[in-house]
Scaffold this active site. Structure first.
Site, PDB file in Angstrom:
ATOM      1  N   SER A  86       0.856  -1.188   0.000  1.00  0.00           N
ATOM      2  CA  SER A  86       0.000   0.000   0.000  1.00  0.00           C
ATOM      3  C   SER A  86       0.892   1.238   0.000  1.00  0.00           C
ATOM      4  O   SER A  86       2.107   1.116   0.052  1.00  0.00           O
ATOM      5  CB  SER A  86      -0.956  -0.006   1.177  1.00  0.00           C
ATOM      6  OG  SER A  86      -0.256  -0.311   2.333  1.00  0.00           O
ATOM      7  N   GLU A  89       1.077  10.189 -11.035  1.00  0.00           N
ATOM      8  CA  GLU A  89      -0.120   9.558 -11.598  1.00  0.00           C
ATOM      9  C   GLU A  89      -1.309   9.912 -10.713  1.00  0.00           C
ATOM     10  O   GLU A  89      -1.176   9.869  -9.491  1.00  0.00           O
ATOM     11  CB  GLU A  89       0.019   8.022 -11.567  1.00  0.00           C
ATOM     12  CG  GLU A  89       1.244   7.496 -12.260  1.00  0.00           C
ATOM     13  CD  GLU A  89       1.430   5.987 -12.037  1.00  0.00           C
ATOM     14  OE1 GLU A  89       0.551   5.337 -11.443  1.00  0.00           O
ATOM     15  OE2 GLU A  89       2.478   5.484 -12.456  1.00  0.00           O
ATOM     16  N   LYS A 110      -4.385   9.403  -8.378  1.00  0.00           N
ATOM     17  CA  LYS A 110      -4.697   8.266  -7.506  1.00  0.00           C
ATOM     18  C   LYS A 110      -6.184   7.945  -7.657  1.00  0.00           C
ATOM     19  O   LYS A 110      -7.042   8.684  -7.172  1.00  0.00           O
ATOM     20  CB  LYS A 110      -4.367   8.601  -6.054  1.00  0.00           C
ATOM     21  CG  LYS A 110      -4.571   7.424  -5.131  1.00  0.00           C
ATOM     22  CD  LYS A 110      -3.989   7.704  -3.762  1.00  0.00           C
ATOM     23  CE  LYS A 110      -4.033   6.489  -2.869  1.00  0.00           C
ATOM     24  NZ  LYS A 110      -5.363   5.982  -2.611  1.00  0.00           N
ATOM     25  N   ARG A 132      -7.513  -7.121  -3.651  1.00  0.00           N
ATOM     26  CA  ARG A 132      -6.316  -6.891  -2.857  1.00  0.00           C
ATOM     27  C   ARG A 132      -6.315  -7.728  -1.573  1.00  0.00           C
ATOM     28  O   ARG A 132      -5.301  -8.257  -1.169  1.00  0.00           O
ATOM     29  CB  ARG A 132      -6.276  -5.405  -2.509  1.00  0.00           C
ATOM     30  CG  ARG A 132      -5.131  -5.031  -1.683  1.00  0.00           C
ATOM     31  CD  ARG A 132      -5.152  -3.533  -1.449  1.00  0.00           C
ATOM     32  NE  ARG A 132      -3.864  -3.140  -0.964  1.00  0.00           N
ATOM     33  CZ  ARG A 132      -3.432  -3.398   0.254  1.00  0.00           C
ATOM     34  NH1 ARG A 132      -4.205  -4.025   1.099  1.00  0.00           N
ATOM     35  NH2 ARG A 132      -2.229  -3.038   0.622  1.00  0.00           N
ATOM     36  N   LYS A 182       5.948   8.535  -7.843  1.00  0.00           N
ATOM     37  CA  LYS A 182       6.800   7.352  -7.788  1.00  0.00           C
ATOM     38  C   LYS A 182       8.167   7.714  -8.357  1.00  0.00           C
ATOM     39  O   LYS A 182       8.235   8.523  -9.293  1.00  0.00           O
ATOM     40  CB  LYS A 182       6.216   6.220  -8.644  1.00  0.00           C
ATOM     41  CG  LYS A 182       4.810   5.819  -8.257  1.00  0.00           C
ATOM     42  CD  LYS A 182       4.205   4.788  -9.215  1.00  0.00           C
ATOM     43  CE  LYS A 182       2.781   4.464  -8.767  1.00  0.00           C
ATOM     44  NZ  LYS A 182       2.065   3.581  -9.695  1.00  0.00           N
ATOM     45  N   LYS A 202      -2.407  13.215  -0.785  1.00  0.00           N
ATOM     46  CA  LYS A 202      -3.865  13.158  -0.730  1.00  0.00           C
ATOM     47  C   LYS A 202      -4.481  14.552  -0.856  1.00  0.00           C
ATOM     48  O   LYS A 202      -3.911  15.530  -0.383  1.00  0.00           O
ATOM     49  CB  LYS A 202      -4.319  12.539   0.605  1.00  0.00           C
ATOM     50  CG  LYS A 202      -3.823  11.126   0.851  1.00  0.00           C
ATOM     51  CD  LYS A 202      -4.446  10.106  -0.061  1.00  0.00           C
ATOM     52  CE  LYS A 202      -5.873   9.790   0.259  1.00  0.00           C
ATOM     53  NZ  LYS A 202      -6.091   8.685   1.138  1.00  0.00           N
ATOM     54  N   CYS A 204     -17.053   2.928  34.533  1.00  0.00           N
ATOM     55  CA  CYS A 204     -17.054   2.390  33.171  1.00  0.00           C
ATOM     56  C   CYS A 204     -18.484   2.146  32.703  1.00  0.00           C
ATOM     57  O   CYS A 204     -19.259   1.503  33.420  1.00  0.00           O
ATOM     58  CB  CYS A 204     -16.243   1.088  33.159  1.00  0.00           C
ATOM     59  SG  CYS A 204     -16.419   0.176  31.636  1.00  0.00           S
ATOM     60  N   CYS A 246     -18.808  -1.974  32.507  1.00  0.00           N
ATOM     61  CA  CYS A 246     -18.753  -2.902  33.647  1.00  0.00           C
ATOM     62  C   CYS A 246     -18.925  -2.222  34.998  1.00  0.00           C
ATOM     63  O   CYS A 246     -18.975  -2.890  36.028  1.00  0.00           O
ATOM     64  CB  CYS A 246     -17.442  -3.686  33.625  1.00  0.00           C
ATOM     65  SG  CYS A 246     -16.028  -2.686  34.097  1.00  0.00           S
TER      66      CYS A 246
HETATM   67  S1  IVH Z   1       0.709   2.169  -6.963  1.00  0.00           S
HETATM   68  C1  IVH Z   1       3.179   0.011  -3.959  1.00  0.00           C
HETATM   69  N1  IVH Z   1      -0.646   3.863  -8.400  1.00  0.00           N
HETATM   70  O1  IVH Z   1      -3.990   3.319  -3.932  1.00  0.00           O
HETATM   71  C2  IVH Z   1       2.341   0.903  -4.691  1.00  0.00           C
HETATM   72  N2  IVH Z   1      -1.751   2.839  -6.562  1.00  0.00           N
HETATM   73  O2  IVH Z   1      -3.365   3.699  -1.109  1.00  0.00           O
HETATM   74  C3  IVH Z   1       1.166   0.237  -5.231  1.00  0.00           C
HETATM   75  N3  IVH Z   1      -4.092   3.473  -6.300  1.00  0.00           N
HETATM   76  O3  IVH Z   1      -3.644  -0.067  -3.114  1.00  0.00           O
HETATM   77  C4  IVH Z   1       0.148   1.111  -5.699  1.00  0.00           C
HETATM   78  N4  IVH Z   1      -4.177   4.828  -8.016  1.00  0.00           N
HETATM   79  O4  IVH Z   1      -5.289   0.544  -4.943  1.00  0.00           O
HETATM   80  C5  IVH Z   1      -0.663   3.041  -7.351  1.00  0.00           C
HETATM   81  N5  IVH Z   1      -1.735   5.350  -9.786  1.00  0.00           N
HETATM   82  C6  IVH Z   1      -1.757   4.538  -8.742  1.00  0.00           C
HETATM   83  C7  IVH Z   1      -2.916   4.345  -7.968  1.00  0.00           C
HETATM   84  C8  IVH Z   1      -2.865   3.488  -6.871  1.00  0.00           C
HETATM   85  C9  IVH Z   1      -4.859   4.287  -7.021  1.00  0.00           C
HETATM   86  C10 IVH Z   1      -4.525   2.737  -5.088  1.00  0.00           C
HETATM   87  C11 IVH Z   1      -4.123   1.292  -5.047  1.00  0.00           C
HETATM   88  C12 IVH Z   1      -3.365   1.132  -3.755  1.00  0.00           C
HETATM   89  C13 IVH Z   1      -3.851   2.301  -2.982  1.00  0.00           C
HETATM   90  C14 IVH Z   1      -2.862   2.691  -1.905  1.00  0.00           C
END
Ligand code: IVH
Length: 666
Positions: free
Chosen positions: A82, A113, A115, A136, A288, A312, A406, A409
């Site tokens: 993740s 890229e 997200k 996943r 990346k 984010k 509590c 309890c």
């Molecule tokens: S790369 C190790 N690229 O975001 C990196 N993930 O929060 C693997 N996601 O589980 C993920 N867009 O489901 C990558 N352009 C993108 C993405 C992306 C959406 C999701 C993916 C991942 C999650 C992590």
């Protein structure tokens, strides 16, 4: 056929589906079992009265079959990682600094890229044909959704082009376009079916259908963004990788290759502007390192790679009214104030509860019952009360008080000086703490008892089939079958999972005990250091503090835990029940290279780098990727470059492969 009858059937189906989802997937049921059963029986009765056929996905057809059991599971060829998150530009700059530090002077570029806010899928192609598609899941194993995925038009059944690898795992995101989502909800509304909260939920619900025809009717999309097993030598950069995937007939997103962190941040702003005009939901931008060879060098921490980060978008905030505050009791007795809110949609999800963290937070934010509050939710994070609009406060607003006893309890609530958290003093006498302790014990990263979910733990405690963690190892299938909504097959599966869980590792077992402040990483350190439970039990606080990352507080908790007779008795009963793990023959205490850090650089002619790394680690050494004054030595093979030069400049010893072999003879 009466329209009223059909409408009631549709409403009940939608409602029960929602409860199933909350119960089986979110593990957060909203209504008591009896209420659920009443609704289900009503639906059964009405379906019997109606002359319409009962669809396969009606809740009456799914009783007792948790979602987790409806699809078989598949282990991914390589785990799905993740992403770590950055919530502002400073955090992105920190990420960039870390990458630069680790890569020393090696030149590199970034790729950005969008997200996609969907669901990660792993597609396995053998000889170019799609053989398995799995969700996943926990990253290691996911649900087999191959039949459903075959209905998604953007996912090729067969890879096109020449030079197709024998085996290739392609990773990407299944999503529902905004226009498709709006059309689906209109159709659902017309049919009296459930409305989906957002495109992500709609995509998830559509993919996890028993009937692939339903999935086919839902127009899902797919973007590829990575590869897993079989990807060696596939491409040199992430950009080339995407181009190759596109050549194989996958859709890929529009991306940007950028030289440095300033360019990343400028690009983020342009994507944020474009966000609302895109036809699919995105919740940030992923950065990346573009050069794939550097990914190996950077590695991963926990389950997130060091070569990528998700920047984010800001959390969505909305106003609503605070109706009341309840206190929830956690595993360590901590009382968490939970705001009960007038339900409101935040980021596409209805929110009626939010955390208030602790009493200090409540005082700091001056929150009172009856106030208009701002609720914030970012991604999957639990919603929180961000602040109060005090100028909208009425005269009847009430202060929030920490209860003296509590709520579960009745034991006294204690608050240690300088600690923000108040705790129930009932220990395992408190059913809330006991329940949380058992939930933790059986959880996936602890003893991993598959199928023993929150609800079942609660039931077992309610009917007093267990009164402590060790009780689960004495459960019989017949006892489980007698529970409401438990079939014979499910009961047998739970018993089998309990049996399987007996074979574990020392680290998991220590973690499962739920000792305060002993998380997974500390449990693993303790296991490595002592290598046996007996040695750990015998250790005093001085010895415990020799363990990497263990300070006086944690050492105190560990010693207190093992000093208590009832804990020792439970431990003994667990071991008597047959819990076991492979014995390690060399505790870290006796490993000669503990505390030393080496850096490997250049090509080693005899041993490859990964073997050298493993053997050094087996003797207790750390293997780092960048040189600093703290490095014990740099092991330089052929064509060693900047790292060797840096070591020489810092006065760090430089060893040859021959020296390394001697070191390993230790
Ligand atoms: S790369 C190790 N690229 O975001 C990196 N993930 O929060 C693997 N996601 O589980 C993920 N867009 O489901 C990558 N352009 C993108 C993405 C992306 C959406 C999701 C993916 C991942 C999650 C992590």
């Amino acid at each position: 056929m009466s329209g009223a009858l059909q409408a009631r059937i549709a409403a009940l189906r939608a409602e029960l589906k929602e409860h199933n989802y909350r119960y089986y997937v979110l593990d957060a049921p909203e209504i008591p079992d009896a209420e659920y059963d009443r609704k289900l029986r009503e639906l059964q009765k009405l379906e019997a009265e109606s002359d319409e056929p009962v669809p396969a996905d009606s809740p009456t057809q799914l009783v007792g079959a948790p979602l987790g059991e409806r699809f078989s599971t598949r282990t991914h060829g390589m785990p799905l990682l993740s992403l770590a998150n950055a919530f502002d530009a400073d955090e992105v700059r920190d990420f960039d600094k870390r990458v630069h530090k680790l890569l020393d002077e090696t030149p590199f570029s970034y790729i950005a890229e969008p997200k996609i806010d969907g669901l990660a899928i792993n597609l396995r192609y053998e000889q170019g044909f799609l053989t398995v598609a799995a969700t996943r899941g926990d990253g290691r194993t996911g649900e087999d959704v191959t039949d459903n995925v075959r209905t998604i038009s953007g996912i090729p059944w067969r890879l096109s082009g020449d030079d197709i690898p024998q085996l290739l795992e392609v990773r990407g995101e299944v999503y529902m376009a905004k226009t498709a989502f709006a059309a689906l909800n209109r159709a659902q509304l017309d049919a009296g079916e459930k409305i989906f909260a957002n495109p992500r939920n709609a995509a998830a619900g559509s993919l996890r259908q028993l009937d692939a025809k339903v999935t086919a009717s839902r127009s899902l999309g797919f973007f590829a963004y990575g590869i897993g097993e079989g990807g060696k030598g596939f491409a040199e950069t992430q950009f080339d990788l995407l181009m190759r995937l596109q050549g194989m007939n996958f859709a890929v997103q529009t991306v940007a290759v950028l030289p440095d962190v300033d360019a990343l941040i400028a690009h983020y702003c342009s994507i944020l502007e474009r966000r609302s005009s895109m036809d699919y939901d995105i919740d940030g931008v992923v950065y990346k390192v573009n050069e794939l060879a550097l990914h190996d060098e950077l590695g991963a921490v926990a389950r997130s790679p060091r070569w990528a980060i998700a920047h984010k978008f800001p959390a969505e905030e909305v106003q609503t009214r605070l109706l009341d505050v309840d206190f929830q009791v956690g595993r360590t007795g901590a009382l968490t104030p939970v705001a009960r809110l007038q339900a409101v949609a935040v980021g596409g999800v209805m929110v009626s509860n939010a955390t208030l963290h602790n009493m200090d937070e409540i005082r700091r934010k001056d929150v009172r019952i009856g106030d208009v509050v701002v609720v914030r939710r970012a991604g999957d994070v639990i919603p929180e009360v961000a602040c109060v609009l005090t100028d909208k406060r009425g005269n009847d607003a009430r202060e929030i008080e920490l209860p003296d006893v509590c709520p579960v309890c009745g034991s006294a609530v204690v608050q240690i000086e300088n600690e923000a958290v108040a705790r129930c003093s009932g220990g395992l006498f408190c059913s809330a703490q006991l329940k949380e302790a058992i939930r933790h014990f059986v959880s996936r990263r602890a003893m991993d008892v598959d199928g023993l979910g929150n609800k079942l733990v609660e039931q077992l405690l309610d009917v007093q089939l267990i009164s402590h963690v060790d009780g689960i190892y004495r459960l019989q299938a017949e006892q489980l079958v007698a529970l409401p909504r438990m079939g014979e097959k499910s009961a047998a599966n739970v018993i089998a999972a309990i049996e399987t869980s007996k074979k574990t590792t020392l680290a998991r077992f220590i973690y499962a005990l739920g000792i305060r402040e002993v998380g997974e990483a500390t449990a693993a350190s303790l296991a490595r250091y002592f290598a046996s439970l007996e040695a750990l039990i015998q250790a005093d606080t001085d010895v415990l503090q020799d363990v990497p990352d263990v300070g006086p507080v944690v050492a105190g908790y560990v010693q207190t835990f093992f000093a208590q007779t009832h804990n020792r008795e439970v431990l003994q009963r667990l071991l008597d029940a047959g819990i076991h793990w492979p014995e390690s023959n060399m505790p870290e205490q006796k490993r000669p290279l503990v505390g030393k850090t080496y850096v490997l650089t250049g090509t080693l002619p005899v041993m490859d780098r990964s073997e050298a790394k493993e053997r050094l680690a087996a003797l207790g050494a750390k293997v780092a990727s960048s040189v600093s004054a703290k490095t014990t030595a740099v092991i330089a093979g052929e064509k060693a470059g900047s790292k060797r030069a840096k070591a020489e400049a810092l006065g760090v010893p430089v060893l040859s492969e021959q020296d390394l072999l001697k070191l390993l003879e230790n």
